[in-house]
Design a protein around this motif. Structure first.
Motif, PDB file in Angstrom:
ATOM      1  N   SER A 298       0.796  -1.226   0.000  1.00 14.13           N
ATOM      2  CA  SER A 298       0.000   0.000   0.000  1.00 14.13           C
ATOM      3  C   SER A 298       0.831   1.279   0.000  1.00 14.13           C
ATOM      4  O   SER A 298       0.440   2.275  -0.595  1.00 14.13           O
ATOM      5  CB  SER A 298      -0.957   0.000   1.202  1.00 14.13           C
ATOM      6  N   GLY A 299       1.978   1.282   0.640  1.00 11.39           N
ATOM      7  CA  GLY A 299       2.791   2.495   0.659  1.00 11.39           C
ATOM      8  C   GLY A 299       3.525   2.756  -0.629  1.00 11.39           C
ATOM      9  O   GLY A 299       4.091   3.847  -0.824  1.00 11.39           O
ATOM     10  N   GLY A 300       3.555   1.771  -1.514  1.00 13.71           N
ATOM     11  CA  GLY A 300       4.214   1.926  -2.794  1.00 13.71           C
ATOM     12  C   GLY A 300       5.710   1.775  -2.771  1.00 13.71           C
ATOM     13  O   GLY A 300       6.377   1.971  -3.790  1.00 13.71           O
ATOM     14  N   THR A 301       6.270   1.406  -1.602  1.00 17.79           N
ATOM     15  CA  THR A 301       7.725   1.342  -1.480  1.00 17.79           C
ATOM     16  C   THR A 301       8.262  -0.086  -1.411  1.00 17.79           C
ATOM     17  O   THR A 301       9.478  -0.271  -1.340  1.00 17.79           O
ATOM     18  CB  THR A 301       8.192   2.107  -0.227  1.00 17.79           C
ATOM     19  N   PHE A 302       7.380  -1.075  -1.438  1.00 15.88           N
ATOM     20  CA  PHE A 302       7.805  -2.481  -1.419  1.00 15.88           C
ATOM     21  C   PHE A 302       6.932  -3.294  -2.363  1.00 15.88           C
ATOM     22  O   PHE A 302       5.737  -3.004  -2.543  1.00 15.88           O
ATOM     23  CB  PHE A 302       7.708  -3.076  -0.005  1.00 15.88           C
TER      24      PHE A 302
END
Length: 344
Positions: A298-302
């Motif tokens: 959801s955070g777009g970083t993983f």
């Protein structure tokens, strides 16, 4: 809120459920549930905690499961037999419709879903060779069917009752012999990105208010320095060391697009420019064997990447500049080929 990652292990006919620890970050496998034979795609209705999972076999079908948010377990509720096994599933119109693409059946179908989540008989069916993906846009008003064998993206209006009507024009072209496979839209739905299986490129389309897609360009998303050659329908990509493009998803608030390729088992990161165009890959890493599918948290970083020839999933970090790095691997099961992150 809790984030879960569901992974389909086709060779085991199971779905693994992982809980995401966002602070570490890490994954914890909390459940493994038996599902239909060879499950390779599913869709999740988060509002009703329902999972629609495609199954192969004779006959193929779509099984519906209740997702327990705490334990991660799936409880079987119902099954609907279908004509052809589904390679992609998506929900539309608030979960009242389920849309599927059948690669082997050469078709895309729309199914009604009743108040209990049971999948009903098809309301519409269209034929496209080697249909590999369906994508819903415009609040459910448009449906795209990606035809790998036809080198087109078919465009339809999708009614709340489940009817399909071709847009004008009815298709958006892809380069001849490219083998378009999976499609994703940016957050504004102003652009669509399509991963090709045979050429290993990401195709960039502009999208207008009517839903029409217009091809704008393409960028390679595979390891170009490893001797891979252009593939074609019916070829063996392993034996011939051919390009074998697979999946794609946006990350970092849409500033990067990630794409997987299976012959060399790589994950690439391409920058998305302000006008929606793509730059050359800024990062390309080796990952789990034959990465057919992956999902972005959801955070777009993983990203969580699955491998058809691996029994682990890889947790991959996406840095601010788009650089990719593997954080850890976690056991999932055999033939893992589909993943979705859901916030519950």
């Amino acid at each position: 809120m809790t984030e879960l990652v569901l992974v389909a292990n086709a060779a085991d006919s199971t779905i693994s459920t992982f809980r995401v620890d966002a602070e570490r970050p890490s994954l914890e496998r909390i459940a493994v549930s038996e599902v239909g034979q060879g499950c390779g795609t599913f869709a999740v209705d988060v509002e009703r905690d329902l999972v629609y999972a495609a199954a192969k076999g004779d006959p193929p079908g779509i099984d519906v499961f209740a997702l327990d948010r705490e334990s991660g377990r799936l409880e079987h509720l119902s099954r609907t037999d279908v004509e052809g096994s589904m390679s992609y599933l998506a929900l539309a119109h608030g979960g009242t419709l389920l849309v599927g693409a059948s690669y082997g059946g050469g078709s895309a179908e729309v199914f009604g879903v009743d108040g209990d989540g049971h999948v009903e008989e098809p309301t519409a069916s269209v034929s496209w060779p080697n249909a590999h993906c369906v994508a819903v846009a415009g609040g459910g008003r448009q449906l795209y069917v990606v035809s790998l064998g036809g080198d087109v993206v078919a465009q339809y209006a999708l009614s709340p009752a489940g009817g399909l009507a071709p847009l004008a024009p009815p298709t958006a072209a892809a380069p001849d012999g490219s083998g378009p496979r999976h499609l994703v839209l940016d957050e504004e739905e102003a652009h669509a990105y399509v991963m090709t299986e045979f050429s290993g490129e990401v195709l960039v389309y502009d999208r207008d208010a009517s839903g029409d897609l217009v091809l704008r360009g393409q960028v390679p998303a595979y390891a170009q320095d490893r001797g891979l050659r252009h593939s074609e329908l019916g070829a063996d990509p392993v034996e011939g060391h051919l390009v074998w493009g697979a999946d794609l998803h946006l990350a970092r608030d849409g500033r990067f697009l990630l794409a997987s390729e299976r012959s060399e088992s790589t994950l690439a990161s391409l920058p998305v420019e302000e006008d929606g165009s793509l730059g050359e890959p800024v990062s390309l890493i080796d990952t789990v064997a034959q990465p057919r599918g992956f999902t972005v948290l959801s955070g777009g970083t993983f990203a969580v990447v699955t491998g058809e020839k691996d029994t682990d999933v890889a947790l991959v970090a996406v840095a601010e500049d788009g650089t990719l790095s593997e954080v850890a691997r976690y056991e999932t099961g055999a033939g893992a080929n589909w993943a979705r992150a859901v916030t519950v």
